[in-house]
Scaffold this active site. Structure first.
Site, PDB file in Angstrom:
ATOM      1  N   SER A 222       0.829  -1.200   0.000  1.00  0.00           N
ATOM      2  CA  SER A 222       0.000   0.000   0.000  1.00  0.00           C
ATOM      3  C   SER A 222       0.868   1.256   0.000  1.00  0.00           C
ATOM      4  CB  SER A 222      -0.898   0.003   1.236  1.00  0.00           C
ATOM      5  OG  SER A 222      -1.660   1.187   1.297  1.00  0.00           O
TER       6      SER A 222
ATOM      7  N   ASN B 257       9.286   9.060   3.596  1.00  0.00           N
ATOM      8  CA  ASN B 257       8.061   9.662   3.086  1.00  0.00           C
ATOM      9  C   ASN B 257       7.185  10.120   4.244  1.00  0.00           C
ATOM     10  OD1 ASN B 257       5.124   8.395   3.103  1.00  0.00           O
ATOM     11  ND2 ASN B 257       6.562   6.685   3.303  1.00  0.00           N
ATOM     12  N   ALA B 258       6.561  11.262   4.013  1.00  0.00           N
ATOM     13  CA  ALA B 258       5.573  11.786   4.959  1.00  0.00           C
ATOM     14  C   ALA B 258       4.370  12.252   4.157  1.00  0.00           C
ATOM     15  CB  ALA B 258       6.166  12.925   5.785  1.00  0.00           C
TER      16      ALA B 258
ATOM     17  N   LEU C  61      -1.144   9.802   4.086  1.00  0.00           N
ATOM     18  CA  LEU C  61      -2.367   9.086   3.692  1.00  0.00           C
ATOM     19  C   LEU C  61      -3.271   9.908   2.782  1.00  0.00           C
ATOM     20  CD1 LEU C  61      -3.427   7.190   6.960  1.00  0.00           C
ATOM     21  CD2 LEU C  61      -2.219   6.293   4.974  1.00  0.00           C
TER      22      LEU C  61
ATOM     23  N   ASN D 298      -4.218  -0.485   9.026  1.00  0.00           N
ATOM     24  CA  ASN D 298      -3.007   0.262   9.376  1.00  0.00           C
ATOM     25  C   ASN D 298      -3.171   0.895  10.749  1.00  0.00           C
ATOM     26  OD1 ASN D 298      -0.791   1.931   9.556  1.00  0.00           O
ATOM     27  ND2 ASN D 298      -1.474   3.354   7.957  1.00  0.00           N
TER      28      ASN D 298
ATOM     29  N   CYS E 115      -1.701   4.735  12.557  1.00  0.00           N
ATOM     30  CA  CYS E 115      -2.377   6.033  12.533  1.00  0.00           C
ATOM     31  C   CYS E 115      -2.478   6.603  13.952  1.00  0.00           C
ATOM     32  CB  CYS E 115      -3.776   5.893  11.952  1.00  0.00           C
ATOM     33  SG  CYS E 115      -3.812   5.359  10.229  1.00  0.00           S
TER      34      CYS E 115
ATOM     35  N   ILE F 132       6.587  -5.162   8.338  1.00  0.00           N
ATOM     36  CA  ILE F 132       6.424  -3.989   9.175  1.00  0.00           C
ATOM     37  C   ILE F 132       5.968  -2.792   8.343  1.00  0.00           C
ATOM     38  CG2 ILE F 132       8.102  -4.709  10.902  1.00  0.00           C
ATOM     39  CD1 ILE F 132      10.170  -2.908   9.481  1.00  0.00           C
TER      40      ILE F 132
ATOM     41  N   GLY G 133       7.462  -2.822  -1.502  1.00  0.00           N
ATOM     42  CA  GLY G 133       7.089  -1.422  -1.408  1.00  0.00           C
ATOM     43  C   GLY G 133       7.947  -0.488  -2.228  1.00  0.00           C
TER      44      GLY G 133
END
Length: 305
Positions: free
Chosen positions: A21, A69-70, A73, A128, A131, A192, A266
């Protein structure tokens, strides 16, 4: 011929390779590179109840052996995903897809899972729990066994599909979180998620990411992910999707020997859009070299050697 099929909580995949994802969108761009039907499955972009625009730019930064990465979502929200994205995915990929679900409250997680019950193309739900929990000062659900268990119970009560809890590595004892999820009824686990990290711009003397910190992924995290899959395999009797730095067919087999039943790829997709295709093509040869007629026989094999 090597049998590459695997099973996850009653859902059969033609092979164990699953784009992770956040690295595969909804498959459209990758469908221009290869036939998505060669995949075991894919986990589509993390989805929340309401649309999210994500974090401010810059939100991607390079790091030795990987990337930070930030993104935050970014997604159009669960209703639009169901109405528009799932029909589009069904035209590109004809196997069971994995729905990655996020949330800021337990009720949001549960409602998102409930809405997916009628979606025939969704085979599994990946929850997930990295969060932030808005009712606990922003502390991640996945960092506390009680919170992880609370989410697990809620989504299991709401979902008619198998539920895999995606665990955060940013904890002292990931096996403890895994046991809490297992005791609360999870059908499987995925691990993970990314490791928390940061970079600093020397010229500006400020963090490279606007969010200051981001998730580290890529080959650098593979040994950490492998160790955590090993620990969780020994702690619980649930199928595991291994994820973190997987870049080759050899990595897939190593992850399975540590205890994974399937493996997500990923950051490798971002470096090479054909990464999963190459891995799948090379898997039979690696399995033959290992003397494995069925790739599923590798799962946990290193624990008994």
């Amino acid at each position: 011929m090597v049998n590459l099929s695997v099973e996850l909580a009653g859902v059969t995949l033609k092979n164990p390779v699953i784009p992770a994802s956040g690295t595969f969108g909804y498959g459209r761009e990758f469908a221009q590179v290869y036939d998505l039907d060669i995949l075991g499955s894919f986990s589509f972009k993390g989805t929340t109840a309401q649309p999210r625009f994500g974090n401010p730019q810059p939100r991607i930064a390079e790091a030795p052996g990987g990337m930070l990465n930030a993104v935050g979502l970014q997604n159009p929200g669960i209703d639009r995903v169901i109405e528009e994205e799932l029909p589009s995915i069904a035209r590109l990929f004809h196997g069971p897809v994995i729905a990655n679900i996020g949330g800021n409250t337990v009720d949001e997680y549960a409602e998102n899972c409930r809405k997916l019950n009628g979606c025939e193309s969704v085979g599994l739900i990946e929850v997930n729990i990295s969060c932030p929990n808005v009712h606990c000062g922003g502390k991640n659900f996945g960092s506390d066994p009680r919170s992880a268990a609370e989410v697990t119970r809620a989504v299991k009560a709401a979902s008619e599909k198998p539920v895999f809890m995606k665990l955060s590595p940013n904890v002292t004892d990931i096996a403890k979180i895994a046991r809490a999820c297992a005791d609360a009824g999870a059908d499987g686990l995925c691990l993970i998620n990314t490791l928390l990290g940061m970079r600093i711009d020397l010229k500006r003397r400020r963090p490279l990411l606007a969010n200051r910190t981001g998730g580290l992924s890529g080959p650098a995290v593979f040994p950490v992910a492998l160790r955590m899959v090993w620990d969780v395999y020994e702690a619980v009797d649930l199928p595991i999707i291994g994820c973190g730095g997987v870049s080759s067919a050899e990595d897939v087999c190593e992850m399975m020997l540590a205890g994974a039943s399937a493996v997500e790829v990923g950051a490798a997709n971002l470096r090479d859009p054909a990464a999963c295709k190459t891995i799948i093509e090379r898997l039979p040869g690696v399995c033959e070299a290992l003397g494995a007629e069925r790739i599923s026989d590798l799962t946990g094999g290193a624990h008994h050697a």
